[in-house]
Design an enzyme around this catalytic site. Structure first.
Site: not given
Length: 330
Positions: A14, A50-51, A68, A91, A139, A141, A224
């Site tokens: 991060c 916010d998260d 993230d 999150d 997902g 890539s 968080d």
């Protein structure tokens, strides 16, 4: 051949986030964009950073959405995958929700690093999603000069019992559920290849139990602690809530070796930028420079910061009526 993943990225975890001040400028024009026929009521959007986003779909049911991903924070690909997944899921937990389904986000330098390492990172992410009871389904890539991995996560929550960063009020204690210092230890790891098992344990620990405890105790204000550091996330929470956060620096838990790592100069650029951003809004004269850097340390998969108390969390300060700076450190 042994590959050190952290050497294939300009930063790690991060700490690679766009600096908070620059990011706020970039997204400032997006808050007015509204759909013509929304599918539900937007409860949490861009306004206070916010998260996760939250949309009420019917009655008390809300859908949470977040994403993230980041460059390697450790050299071991399986550990990196576990850390990245735990960080993305956090999150949802930070909003008081339950993750339901996630999809992988993978960027890979296909001509530089073998795909076997990517497979290990994906396996680490799958393991953590399994531990969280969250489906991992597909997902996306892309070929990329730097390796990056993370998740897009969808969760659910009680729309009337969300944890938000704008609901703090004077008189509430501030609690932290994980120690600080993973940022400086990860920076040291990148430079020296030393392995810090305690830091990896912290980063791969889910925030699920803390989230459930917070909702169960009626806490409404939380976030968080990740790339903007404790000070950055405190500033955002206090600003959104219209209060001042007072922190007892001696009470803030730290990982073993974190203070030494700062003394020896293992401080990321992201941490320094965090401190530069918060300093004009904070009173930091009560602590030395090293302590200020630790409080601004860019965390990866950090703990929950709560306006309230739960078992296992450390009380590090309190919220008081707004009195100038958003954060006061003693």
């Amino acid at each position: 051949m042994a590959y050190r993943l952290t050497q294939y990225a300009h930063g790690g975890g991060c700490a690679c986030k766009i600096p908070p001040g620059e990011l706020e400028e970039v997204v400032s024009g997006l808050t007015g964009a509204k759909p013509t026929s929304p599918a539900g009521e937007l409860l949490v959007g861009l306004d206070d950073g916010d998260d996760a986003a939250a949309v009420r779909i019917d009655g008390s049911r809300a859908v949470l959405a977040t994403t993230d991903f980041f460059t390697p924070v450790v050299d071991d690909p399986y550990d990196w995958g576990r850390i990245a997944a735990a960080n993305a899921l956090s999150d949802v937990y930070a909003m008081g929700g339950i993750p339901v389904v996630a999809v992988n986000l993978l960027c890979w330098p296909r001509q530089t690093l073998p795909f076997e390492l990517a497979a290990e990172a994906l396996a680490g992410g799958a393991r953590v999603c399994g531990d969280a009871g969250c489906h991992l389904a597909g997902g996306h890539s892309v070929d990329d000069p730097e390796p990056k991995y993370g998740l897009a996560v969808t969760g659910t929550a009680d729309a009337d019992r969300l944890l938000r960063n704008d609901s703090g009020r004077p008189g509430l204690p501030l609690s932290l559920t994980k120690p600080l210092g993973v940022g400086v230890l990860n920076t040291r790891h990148k430079a020296t290849a030393e392995r810090f098992d305690e830091a990896i344990e912290v980063m791969t620990t889910l925030n699920d139990e803390a989230s459930r405890a917070a909702v169960g105790r009626g806490i409404t204000c939380a976030t968080d602690v990740t790339g903007f550091g404790l000070l950055g996330h405190l500033h955002k929470l206090a600003r959104a809530s219209g209060v001042t956060a007072v922190v007892d620096s001696a009470a803030v838990p730290l990982l073993d070796g974190a203070r030494q790592a700062v003394r020896e100069g293992f401080v990321s650029g992201g941490t320094k930028r965090n401190l530069d951003w918060v300093a004009p809004h904070a009173e930091l004269s009560g602590v030395d420079a090293d302590t200020a850097l630790l409080l601004a340390d860019a965390q990866t998969s950090g703990g929950l910061l709560l306006a309230g108390e739960i078992p296992g969390a450390t009380v590090i300060g309190e919220l008081v009526a707004m009195r100038g700076p958003t954060v006061v450190v003693r």
